[in-house]
Design a protein around this motif. Structure first.
Motif, PDB file in Angstrom:
ATOM      1  N   VAL A  50       0.635  -1.174   0.128  1.00  0.00           N
ATOM      2  CA  VAL A  50      -0.151   0.063  -0.058  1.00  0.00           C
ATOM      3  C   VAL A  50       0.799   1.084   0.053  1.00  0.00           C
ATOM      4  N   ASP A  51       1.967   1.175   0.948  1.00  0.00           N
ATOM      5  CA  ASP A  51       2.773   2.789   1.358  1.00  0.00           C
ATOM      6  C   ASP A  51       3.975   1.906   1.884  1.00  0.00           C
ATOM      7  N   VAL A  52       4.876   2.637   1.010  1.00  0.00           N
ATOM      8  CA  VAL A  52       6.382   2.492   2.679  1.00  0.00           C
ATOM      9  C   VAL A  52       7.241   4.057   2.551  1.00  0.00           C
ATOM     10  N   THR A  53       7.411   3.783   3.387  1.00  0.00           N
ATOM     11  CA  THR A  53       8.770   5.093   2.928  1.00  0.00           C
ATOM     12  C   THR A  53      10.080   5.566   2.966  1.00  0.00           C
ATOM     13  N   ARG A  54      10.898   6.138   2.548  1.00  0.00           N
ATOM     14  CA  ARG A  54      11.787   6.380   1.910  1.00  0.00           C
ATOM     15  C   ARG A  54      13.042   6.394   2.707  1.00  0.00           C
ATOM     16  N   PRO A  55      14.412   5.946   2.767  1.00  0.00           N
ATOM     17  CA  PRO A  55      15.131   6.041   3.786  1.00  0.00           C
ATOM     18  C   PRO A  55      15.379   6.889   3.987  1.00  0.00           C
ATOM     19  N   ASN A  56      15.823   7.446   5.305  1.00  0.00           N
ATOM     20  CA  ASN A  56      15.863   8.894   6.069  1.00  0.00           C
ATOM     21  C   ASN A  56      16.970   9.170   7.188  1.00  0.00           C
ATOM     22  N   LEU A  57      17.435   9.868   6.646  1.00  0.00           N
ATOM     23  CA  LEU A  57      19.090   9.467   7.809  1.00  0.00           C
ATOM     24  C   LEU A  57      19.621  11.148   8.442  1.00  0.00           C
ATOM     25  N   SER A  58      20.251  10.825   9.605  1.00  0.00           N
ATOM     26  CA  SER A  58      20.233  11.758  10.707  1.00  0.00           C
ATOM     27  C   SER A  58      22.044  11.443  10.691  1.00  0.00           C
ATOM     28  N   PHE A  59      22.502  12.688  11.121  1.00  0.00           N
ATOM     29  CA  PHE A  59      23.806  12.658  11.525  1.00  0.00           C
ATOM     30  C   PHE A  59      24.255  12.885  13.058  1.00  0.00           C
ATOM     31  N   GLU A  60      24.706  12.236  13.930  1.00  0.00           N
ATOM     32  CA  GLU A  60      25.083  13.396  15.005  1.00  0.00           C
ATOM     33  C   GLU A  60      25.780  14.335  15.245  1.00  0.00           C
ATOM     34  N   TRP A  79      20.017   5.664  10.417  1.00  0.00           N
ATOM     35  CA  TRP A  79      19.436   5.564   9.158  1.00  0.00           C
ATOM     36  C   TRP A  79      18.156   5.175  10.566  1.00  0.00           C
ATOM     37  N   GLN A  80      16.865   6.155  10.041  1.00  0.00           N
ATOM     38  CA  GLN A  80      15.639   5.648  11.113  1.00  0.00           C
ATOM     39  C   GLN A  80      15.133   4.421  10.112  1.00  0.00           C
ATOM     40  N   PRO A  81      14.083   3.792  10.775  1.00  0.00           N
ATOM     41  CA  PRO A  81      13.353   3.310  10.555  1.00  0.00           C
ATOM     42  C   PRO A  81      12.411   2.810   9.091  1.00  0.00           C
ATOM     43  N   LEU A  82      12.524   2.274   8.138  1.00  0.00           N
ATOM     44  CA  LEU A  82      11.276   2.146   7.154  1.00  0.00           C
ATOM     45  C   LEU A  82       9.921   1.673   7.876  1.00  0.00           C
ATOM     46  N   THR A  83       8.862   2.122   7.106  1.00  0.00           N
ATOM     47  CA  THR A  83       7.062   1.637   7.600  1.00  0.00           C
ATOM     48  C   THR A  83       6.648   1.098   6.023  1.00  0.00           C
ATOM     49  N   LEU A  84       6.180  -0.125   6.019  1.00  0.00           N
ATOM     50  CA  LEU A  84       5.763  -0.936   5.523  1.00  0.00           C
ATOM     51  C   LEU A  84       4.353  -1.471   5.173  1.00  0.00           C
ATOM     52  N   THR A  85       3.301  -0.824   4.054  1.00  0.00           N
ATOM     53  CA  THR A  85       1.727  -0.933   4.338  1.00  0.00           C
ATOM     54  C   THR A  85       1.634  -2.405   3.744  1.00  0.00           C
ATOM     55  N   LEU A  86       1.384  -3.048   4.375  1.00  0.00           N
ATOM     56  CA  LEU A  86       0.681  -4.464   3.151  1.00  0.00           C
ATOM     57  C   LEU A  86      -0.947  -4.418   3.330  1.00  0.00           C
ATOM     58  N   ARG A  87      -1.949  -4.912   1.672  1.00  0.00           N
ATOM     59  CA  ARG A  87      -3.065  -4.413   2.683  1.00  0.00           C
ATOM     60  C   ARG A  87      -2.762  -6.795   2.644  1.00  0.00           C
ATOM     61  N   GLU A  88      -3.802  -7.350   3.495  1.00  0.00           N
ATOM     62  CA  GLU A  88      -3.946  -8.515   3.991  1.00  0.00           C
ATOM     63  C   GLU A  88      -4.676  -9.114   2.348  1.00  0.00           C
ATOM     64  N   THR A 143      16.644   3.943  -7.424  1.00  0.00           N
ATOM     65  CA  THR A 143      16.031   3.032  -6.670  1.00  0.00           C
ATOM     66  C   THR A 143      17.471   2.979  -4.892  1.00  0.00           C
ATOM     67  N   TRP A 144      16.111   2.424  -4.190  1.00  0.00           N
ATOM     68  CA  TRP A 144      16.722   2.403  -2.883  1.00  0.00           C
ATOM     69  C   TRP A 144      16.948   1.013  -2.528  1.00  0.00           C
ATOM     70  N   GLU A 145      18.498   0.652  -1.955  1.00  0.00           N
ATOM     71  CA  GLU A 145      18.586  -1.023  -1.796  1.00  0.00           C
ATOM     72  C   GLU A 145      19.412  -0.758  -0.002  1.00  0.00           C
ATOM     73  N   CYS A 146      18.143  -1.548   0.919  1.00  0.00           N
ATOM     74  CA  CYS A 146      18.570  -1.503   2.015  1.00  0.00           C
ATOM     75  C   CYS A 146      18.683  -2.754   2.456  1.00  0.00           C
ATOM     76  N   TYR A 147      19.847  -2.701   3.376  1.00  0.00           N
ATOM     77  CA  TYR A 147      20.264  -3.767   3.540  1.00  0.00           C
ATOM     78  C   TYR A 147      20.612  -4.077   5.189  1.00  0.00           C
ATOM     79  N   GLY A 148      20.349  -5.821   5.263  1.00  0.00           N
ATOM     80  CA  GLY A 148      20.541  -5.498   6.856  1.00  0.00           C
ATOM     81  C   GLY A 148      19.091  -5.552   7.581  1.00  0.00           C
ATOM     82  N   CYS A 149      18.359  -5.379   7.031  1.00  0.00           N
ATOM     83  CA  CYS A 149      16.761  -5.511   7.287  1.00  0.00           C
ATOM     84  C   CYS A 149      16.128  -6.882   8.335  1.00  0.00           C
ATOM     85  N   PHE A 150      15.556  -5.990   9.348  1.00  0.00           N
ATOM     86  CA  PHE A 150      14.130  -7.033  10.537  1.00  0.00           C
ATOM     87  C   PHE A 150      13.564  -6.427  10.635  1.00  0.00           C
TER      88      PHE A 150
END
Length: 181
Positions: A50-60, A79-88, A143-150
């Motif tokens: 349904v929707d997804v957020t793109r990666p967001n980055l912040s530096f200390e 890297w801020q977490p991604l949010t992914l909404t899926l339709r069942e 394209t955004w490739e996000c590695y090491g996701c959980f």
């Protein structure tokens, strides 16, 4: 409006006034999850996004004090977490695949976790498309490739007699690194 005047609908720059470019559109995208769940094809999951957020980055902000002043440097990044909404779907494919991934991360029946991150982490690919379809196919604009996701959290959302909307599952996913191509 005359076709020739379309070149005037833009911001004037030192290089002259050119025609405004077509913007990337929010609804033309595709999300692919690689090694998600049991590793079976995620084609059914891709169709239910349904929707997804793109990666967001912040530096200390690293403040360096000197004799009479201070300077600022970029510190460690987050890297801020991604949010992914899926339709069942009615076949329960989304629920099954999310459950398989959660089980990879932690065996709830036996109360045991995976030995290493590589045992459960997956890759998320977010592509912005140009809207092409059929024989021409879609061209990938970004394209955004996000590695090491959980999965950090899985929200199975609410059911409501007063709504006609589909059932959704919202995932919050953390990742180690992202590359924009």
């Amino acid at each position: 409006m005359a076709l020739g005047s379309l070149a005037n609908i833009s911001v004037n720059t030192d290089a002259g006034n050119g025609a405004m470019r077509m913007p990337k559109l929010q609804y033309r995208f595709r999300v692919t999850l690689v090694s998600f769940g049991t590793g079976d094809t995620t084609a059914e999951l891709i169709k239910q996004v349904v929707d997804v957020t793109r990666p967001n980055l912040s530096f200390e902000n690293m403040e360096v004090h000197t004799y009479n002043s201070k300077s600022h440097l970029a510190g460690k990044h987050t890297w801020q977490p991604l949010t992914l909404t899926l339709r069942e779907d009615a076949s329960n494919n989304v629920q099954r695949m999310v459950g398989q991934q959660l089980q990879k991360q932690f065996d709830f029946q036996n109360q045991s976790s995976a030995a290493t991150g590589q045992d459960y982490k997956f890759q998320t690919v977010i592509e912005i498309l140009d809207g092409g379809n059929g024989a021409d196919g879609a061209n990938v604009l970004e394209t955004w490739e996000c590695y090491g996701c959980f999965i950090v959290s899985a929200n199975y959302n609410t059911l409501n007699y007063a709504e006609s909307a589909p059932v959704t599952v919202t995932l919050e996913m953390q990742y180690d690194n992202a590359v924009q191509i």
